[in-house]
Design a protein around this motif. Structure first.
Motif, PDB file in Angstrom:
ATOM      1  N   PRO A  62      -3.813  -3.338   0.891  1.00  0.00           N
ATOM      2  CA  PRO A  62      -4.623  -3.250  -0.330  1.00  0.00           C
ATOM      3  C   PRO A  62      -5.462  -4.505  -0.545  1.00  0.00           C
ATOM      4  O   PRO A  62      -6.536  -4.445  -1.139  1.00  0.00           O
ATOM      5  CB  PRO A  62      -3.570  -3.118  -1.446  1.00  0.00           C
ATOM      6  CG  PRO A  62      -2.344  -2.630  -0.779  1.00  0.00           C
ATOM      7  CD  PRO A  62      -2.382  -3.203   0.608  1.00  0.00           C
ATOM      8  N   GLY A  81       0.821  -1.215   0.000  1.00  0.00           N
ATOM      9  CA  GLY A  81       0.000   0.000   0.000  1.00  0.00           C
ATOM     10  C   GLY A  81       0.851   1.259   0.000  1.00  0.00           C
ATOM     11  O   GLY A  81       0.586   2.205  -0.743  1.00  0.00           O
ATOM     12  N   GLU A 121       1.243   4.030  -3.010  1.00  0.00           N
ATOM     13  CA  GLU A 121       0.999   5.451  -2.757  1.00  0.00           C
ATOM     14  C   GLU A 121       2.143   6.313  -3.317  1.00  0.00           C
ATOM     15  O   GLU A 121       1.906   7.398  -3.856  1.00  0.00           O
ATOM     16  CB  GLU A 121       0.861   5.697  -1.255  1.00  0.00           C
ATOM     17  CG  GLU A 121       0.556   7.156  -0.921  1.00  0.00           C
ATOM     18  CD  GLU A 121       0.486   7.404   0.574  1.00  0.00           C
ATOM     19  OE1 GLU A 121      -0.560   7.847   1.050  1.00  0.00           O
ATOM     20  OE2 GLU A 121       1.500   7.138   1.258  1.00  0.00           O
ATOM     21  N   LEU A 156      -6.553   3.817  -2.722  1.00  0.00           N
ATOM     22  CA  LEU A 156      -5.939   2.891  -1.777  1.00  0.00           C
ATOM     23  C   LEU A 156      -5.302   3.649  -0.625  1.00  0.00           C
ATOM     24  O   LEU A 156      -4.687   4.692  -0.812  1.00  0.00           O
ATOM     25  CB  LEU A 156      -4.879   2.038  -2.489  1.00  0.00           C
ATOM     26  CG  LEU A 156      -5.435   1.049  -3.527  1.00  0.00           C
ATOM     27  CD1 LEU A 156      -4.299   0.419  -4.329  1.00  0.00           C
ATOM     28  CD2 LEU A 156      -6.259  -0.036  -2.845  1.00  0.00           C
TER      29      LEU A 156
END
Length: 446
Positions: free
Chosen positions: A267, A33, A37, A261
């Motif tokens: 995720p 995750g 990002e 997300l």
């Protein structure tokens, strides 16, 4: 003495699943995750680059392990080809790598258990550690069985995600965040939404996702048929990377736009929730719990074998070179478990910063270990061309690829220095190496 030799009780299915477990770590379930990002959809390229690079590291590792029946791990050939200092520093650094990684994993178990039971997180963390210690003390077969079933749970989860995702893409399934489509890869700011900076800053967490890939080499000493099983496990790594990493991330980004997300949660949990499965959160929480327990189990196994081999080679206290009646290095196991329990408590005291610092230091130290494998292989090619010619498992594209991957590792260290998030841990890490070189110097003066 026969009793002081590790027993080759790991079968082919154990080695294959240890390899899978090594290439599917908590970094994928929990850390992906944060990587998404930073890099957006271009994180797929980051996984490919690191995965391919580590395949070449593993081929170098495999060729050298099979070049000498007496080699039980990369520590042995690092000592032979680079020097005693390399074996000593790399051996204890690898122990430190897994201690740091397992600290995060064990404390994570406590966090996951709190999803169902409102109890202090240190209780399930220590219970997990005690259970893993007890099972590992009995026989190496139990380690193999534990990893076998832990890995199966991971594999089933990821395959289920990929299959469900493909069905959703084909049918044009609609979620609360829009239609499931391959176009989600480029419709939200492009493939490189945060530019090259975001792309490069994702490398640290992706490197951490792959820690443990070299466990196949550590388990070589306890493999029933290393000449067959080690090459088989290593050669399947590229397929596993494409399926478990690239495939899973690709499907996740098609189901859910990367902008939706949350870096602070998995995720996998978010995507399964979108699928409409009512118990998704509980199912995936169980999966990440077993993943953390698996990583902690691997860490306990790896650190104890390292301590045993180091001590057996007179690079550590004699106490750790003793085996119990089940041919298990019990003293080394118990010592590693005690250090891990202290680390778990420290992680609990510093919940906001400990995980980030520990994982970054772990990634840096693993880069050291992988680099030593490549350097030892380069020296082996120069000093023992006869062994290379006779090898039935030659590392491809060597020595050229060794230099390319070493340059990549150096670039990642520079990136860690530039990034504010990873710089403190990078600056702390040299303290460990200063201590090790000091100890090594003191030992040589005796």
């Amino acid at each position: 003495m026969e009793q002081q030799e590790l027993k080759r009780d790991l079968k082919n299915r154990h080695v294959q699943l240890i390899a899978i477990g090594g290439t599917i770590g908590t970094g994928l379930f929990l850390g992906s995750g944060a990587a998404i990002e930073k890099a957006g959809p271009s994180v797929i390229f980051v996984y490919l680059i690191i995965g391919i690079s580590l395949f070449f590291v593993m081929r170098s590792l495999g060729e050298m392990l099979l070049s000498n029946a007496g080699y039980q791990s990369f520590i042995d050939f690092a000592t032979d080809y680079i020097g005693n200092w390399a074996g000593y520093v790399t051996g204890w650094t690898y122990w430190f790598c897994w201690i740091m990684t397992a600290m995060a994993d064990i404390i994570a178990v406590g966090v996951y258990v709190r999803f169902w039971f409102d109890i202090p997180q240190w209780i399930p963390a220590l219970v997990c550690l005690v259970v893993l210690l007890g099972l590992n003390l009995l026989t190496v077969k139990l380690f193999g069985e534990l990893e076998f079933w832990f890995a199966i749970i991971k594999v089933i989860t990821i395959i289920a995600l990929i299959v469900i995702g493909i069905v959703m893409i084909i049918t044009g399934f609609q979620t609360d965040n829009g239609f499931v489509s391959i176009s989600n890869l480029w419709e939200h700011g492009g493939f490189f939404p945060n530019g090259m900076t975001g792309f490069l800053f994702a490398f640290q967490m992706v490197v951490f996702s792959f820690v443990g890939v070299e466990l196949v080499g550590v388990s070589a000493a306890e493999t029933a048929n290393p000449k067959k099983n080690i090459p088989s496990a290593i050669n399947k790594i590229p397929v596993r990377i494409l399926l478990f990493y690239v495939g899973a991330i690709f499907v996740i980004l098609c189901i859910n736009p990367w902008t939706e997300l949350n870096a602070s949660s998995s995720p996998f949990v978010q995507v399964f929730s979108l699928v409409g499965i009512p118990v998704a959160a509980g199912i995936i929480n169980f999966v990440v719990l077993t993943s953390a327990a698996s990583a902690g189990n691997s860490g306990l196994f790896s650190t104890s074998r390292n301590m045993f081999n180091l001590s057996k080679n007179r690079q550590g206290p004699k106490l750790f070179a003793k085996l119990n009646k089940n041919h298990v290095p019990s003293n080394a196991l118990i010592t590693s478990a005690v250090v891990l329990s202290i680390g778990a408590l420290l992680s609990y005291v510093l919940p906001d910063t400990a995980f980030s610092i520990v994982t970054t230091i772990s990634a840096i130290c693993f880069i050291w270990v992988w680099s030593i494998i490549l350097i030892a292989h380069l020296i082996y090619l120069k000093k023992r061309p006869d062994l290379h010619r006779k090898s039935k498992f030659k590392a491809p594209l060597a020595p050229f690829i060794n230099y390319v991957v070493l340059l990549l590792f150096a670039a990642i260290i520079v990136i860690m220095f530039v990034a504010d998030e990873t710089r403190p841990a990078l600056l702390l890490t040299p303290v460990w190496f200063i201590i090790l070189f000091f100890w090594y110097g003191m030992r040589n003066q005796k």
